[in-house]
Motif scaffolding. Structure first.
Motif, short mmCIF file in Angstrom:
data_model
loop_
_atom_site.label_atom_id
_atom_site.label_comp_id
_atom_site.label_asym_id
_atom_site.label_seq_id
_atom_site.Cartn_x
_atom_site.Cartn_y
_atom_site.Cartn_z
N ALA A 139 0.83 -1.20 0.00
CA ALA A 139 0.00 0.00 0.00
C ALA A 139 0.87 1.25 0.00
CB ALA A 139 -0.92 -0.01 1.22
N ARG A 140 1.97 1.21 0.72
CA ARG A 140 2.90 2.34 0.76
C ARG A 140 3.54 2.56 -0.61
NH1 ARG A 140 6.94 1.58 5.58
NH2 ARG A 140 4.97 0.91 6.51
N LEU A 141 3.96 1.46 -1.24
CA LEU A 141 4.58 1.55 -2.56
C LEU A 141 3.59 2.04 -3.60
CD1 LEU A 141 7.07 0.87 -4.40
CD2 LEU A 141 6.06 -1.40 -4.69
N HIS A 142 2.37 1.51 -3.56
CA HIS A 142 1.38 1.81 -4.58
C HIS A 142 0.77 3.21 -4.43
CE1 HIS A 142 0.62 -2.81 -5.05
NE2 HIS A 142 1.77 -2.41 -5.59
N ALA A 143 1.10 3.89 -3.35
CA ALA A 143 0.65 5.28 -3.20
C ALA A 143 1.47 6.23 -4.07
CB ALA A 143 0.74 5.70 -1.74
N VAL A 144 2.54 5.72 -4.69
CA VAL A 144 3.38 6.52 -5.60
C VAL A 144 2.84 6.35 -7.01
CG1 VAL A 144 5.71 6.85 -6.51
CG2 VAL A 144 5.38 6.20 -4.10
N HIS A 145 2.65 7.46 -7.73
CA HIS A 145 2.07 7.43 -9.08
C HIS A 145 3.02 8.12 -10.05
CE1 HIS A 145 -1.58 5.98 -7.21
NE2 HIS A 145 -1.57 7.03 -6.40
N PRO A 146 3.86 7.34 -10.75
CA PRO A 146 4.88 7.94 -11.62
C PRO A 146 4.36 8.50 -12.94
CG PRO A 146 5.43 5.66 -10.99
CD PRO A 146 3.99 5.89 -10.69
N GLY A 147 3.12 8.17 -13.33
CA GLY A 147 2.61 8.62 -14.61
C GLY A 147 1.73 7.56 -15.24
N PRO A 148 1.62 7.54 -16.56
CA PRO A 148 0.80 6.53 -17.23
C PRO A 148 1.44 5.14 -17.13
CG PRO A 148 2.03 7.80 -18.83
CD PRO A 148 2.25 8.46 -17.51
N VAL A 149 0.73 4.14 -17.58
CA VAL A 149 1.28 2.79 -17.61
C VAL A 149 2.49 2.77 -18.53
CG1 VAL A 149 0.82 0.38 -18.22
CG2 VAL A 149 -0.97 1.77 -17.14
N GLY A 150 3.61 2.26 -18.04
CA GLY A 150 4.81 2.22 -18.87
C GLY A 150 6.04 1.89 -18.09
N LEU A 151 7.17 1.87 -18.81
CA LEU A 151 8.46 1.53 -18.23
C LEU A 151 9.14 2.79 -17.69
CD1 LEU A 151 9.72 -0.94 -21.01
CD2 LEU A 151 8.43 -1.46 -18.91
N LEU A 152 9.88 2.61 -16.62
CA LEU A 152 10.50 3.73 -15.93
C LEU A 152 11.91 4.00 -16.44
CD1 LEU A 152 9.51 2.72 -12.29
CD2 LEU A 152 8.30 4.32 -13.79
N GLY A 153 12.29 5.25 -16.40
CA GLY A 153 13.67 5.63 -16.63
C GLY A 153 14.42 5.71 -15.31
N PRO A 154 15.72 6.04 -15.35
CA PRO A 154 16.49 6.12 -14.12
C PRO A 154 16.04 7.22 -13.17
CG PRO A 154 17.90 6.44 -16.07
CD PRO A 154 16.52 6.23 -16.55
N ASP A 155 15.24 8.17 -13.68
CA ASP A 155 14.69 9.22 -12.80
C ASP A 155 13.36 8.79 -12.20
OD1 ASP A 155 13.06 9.30 -15.02
OD2 ASP A 155 13.30 11.44 -15.40
N LEU A 156 12.94 7.54 -12.47
CA LEU A 156 11.71 6.93 -11.96
C LEU A 156 10.45 7.61 -12.50
CD1 LEU A 156 12.64 6.01 -8.29
CD2 LEU A 156 13.14 4.84 -10.44
N ARG A 157 10.59 8.32 -13.61
CA ARG A 157 9.44 8.77 -14.36
C ARG A 157 9.21 7.82 -15.53
NH1 ARG A 157 10.60 15.35 -14.69
NH2 ARG A 157 10.61 15.71 -12.42
N VAL A 158 8.01 7.81 -16.05
CA VAL A 158 7.70 6.90 -17.16
C VAL A 158 8.43 7.39 -18.40
CG1 VAL A 158 5.88 6.01 -18.66
CG2 VAL A 158 5.49 6.23 -16.19
N ALA A 159 9.36 6.56 -18.87
CA ALA A 159 10.17 6.89 -20.05
C ALA A 159 9.57 6.30 -21.31
CB ALA A 159 11.60 6.40 -19.86
N THR A 160 8.90 5.14 -21.19
CA THR A 160 8.32 4.46 -22.34
C THR A 160 6.87 4.12 -22.03
OG1 THR A 160 10.49 3.46 -22.77
CG2 THR A 160 8.61 2.56 -23.98
#
Length: 328
Positions: A139-160
């Motif tokens: 629940a703690r992990l899933h409270a983080v929302h990096p963006g749309p469905v996709g793969l993360l870059g090294p900055d933990l934002r959705v890169a793909t």
């Protein structure tokens, strides 16, 4: 289940002099006294390093499957620690140019025994207690929302970002099974049963009840360490973390044998809700449906082992039966 899948790449053997060169930038430039392979993992190499000066041991994790995952995984460890999750601290990021066979991370060595081993020896009450812990951590992990469905870059934002079709259950299953290699590997009868069920259930589950979240992506008991007191001491192997439905992690935990333990699923949900996570009453059906995307992806790979092929067929057939019996 995983013990029959086989390694995708041979494990690397690193001797103490090579390990010493790799960690030379540690304070004091310690000599590595002993290198011990660690069990688990089907693609990368994890080694315990013991040092001649008596300092605490460390784990050398060499990224063979996806060299680009190393900086992302380092960032994930740091972010998970900031969320209060039990993960090893990153001591060093080691470039591929060092010559270990890929880029590597040097991690704190965390005490504990692999989760699948501990859980197999626990009674149902003990397994449920672990499930409740896992629910709270997720629940703690899933409270983080990096963006749309996709793969993360090294900055933990959705890169793909995934395409609209691949981001949805029906579209992804269709690509992997109907238009991919999955249909031939499942056989026509099982492939038709799967696609028919997905067509019905995907409509029933719209719209999604969770926004895309940061998910671990491989939330398997083999990627947990559990201490003698039954507490989770580490969540390992963040290579597959991405932005996706929280049901990716929850569905993985419902796989057998853990998901079959009496009381485990209820305790997992209880821990999740107590930590602020939202779950509808039919969460376990939704989680099992989303978990099918992982098995579909396995079946669409250019090559898979016989063990993984058998596991995928068995699990998909089993999931169809469970969902058919649980839905009106």
């Amino acid at each position: 289940m995983r013990e029959t899948w086989g390694r995708a790449t041979p494990a690397l053997a690193i001797d103490p002099p090579a390990a010493t060169r790799a960690v030379a930038t540690l304070p004091g430039s310690p000599a590595v006294l002993r290198v011990t392979p660690l069990a688990g993992g089907l693609a990368n190499t994890c080694l315990r390093l013991d040092f001649a000066d008596g300092r605490a041991p460390a784990v050398l994790r060499i990224h063979q499957r996806d060299p680009g995952a190393a900086p992302r995984e380092a960032a994930l460890h740091r972010h998970a620690l900031s969320l209060g999750l039990p993960v090893p601290a990153v001591l060093l990021e080691i470039p591929a140019s060092i010559g270990l066979g890929g880029p590597a991370l040097l991690l704190d060595h965390v005490a504990g025994t692999r989760g699948d081993v501990v859980l197999a020896a626990m009674d149902d009450a003990g397994a449920a207690a672990v499930g409740q812990q896992l629910g709270g951590l997720l629940a703690r992990l899933h409270a983080v929302h990096p963006g749309p469905v996709g793969l993360l870059g090294p900055d933990l934002r959705v890169a793909t970002p995934f395409s609209d079709a691949d981001a949805g259950l029906a579209g992804f299953i269709d690509r992997c099974i109907t238009h991919g290699r999955g249909a031939a590997r499942l056989g026509p009868v099982l492939a038709d049963r799967l696609c028919a069920m997905i067509a019905t259930e995907a409509r029933r589950q719209q719209p999604p009840d969770h926004p895309p979240s940061l998910v671990h992506g491989d939330m398997d008991p083999t990627n947990l360490l559990i201490g003698d007191d039954g507490r989770i001491t580490a969540i390992l192997d963040w290579e597959f973390a991405l932005s996706a439905s929280p049901y990716v992690d929850l569905g993985h935990l419902l796989r057998p044998p853990l998901g079959d333990r009496p009381g485990f699923a209820a305790a997992l949900a209880q821990g999740y809700r107590q930590a602020g996570g939202r779950l509808p009453e039919d969460w376990s059906i939704k989680a099992r449906l989303v978990d099918l995307t992982a098995w579909a992806e396995f079946l669409d790979r250019p090559s898979i082992s016989d063990g993984l092929h058998r596991s995928a067929r068995q699990h998909i057939a089993r999931t169809i039966t469970i969902i058919a019996g649980a839905t009106p």
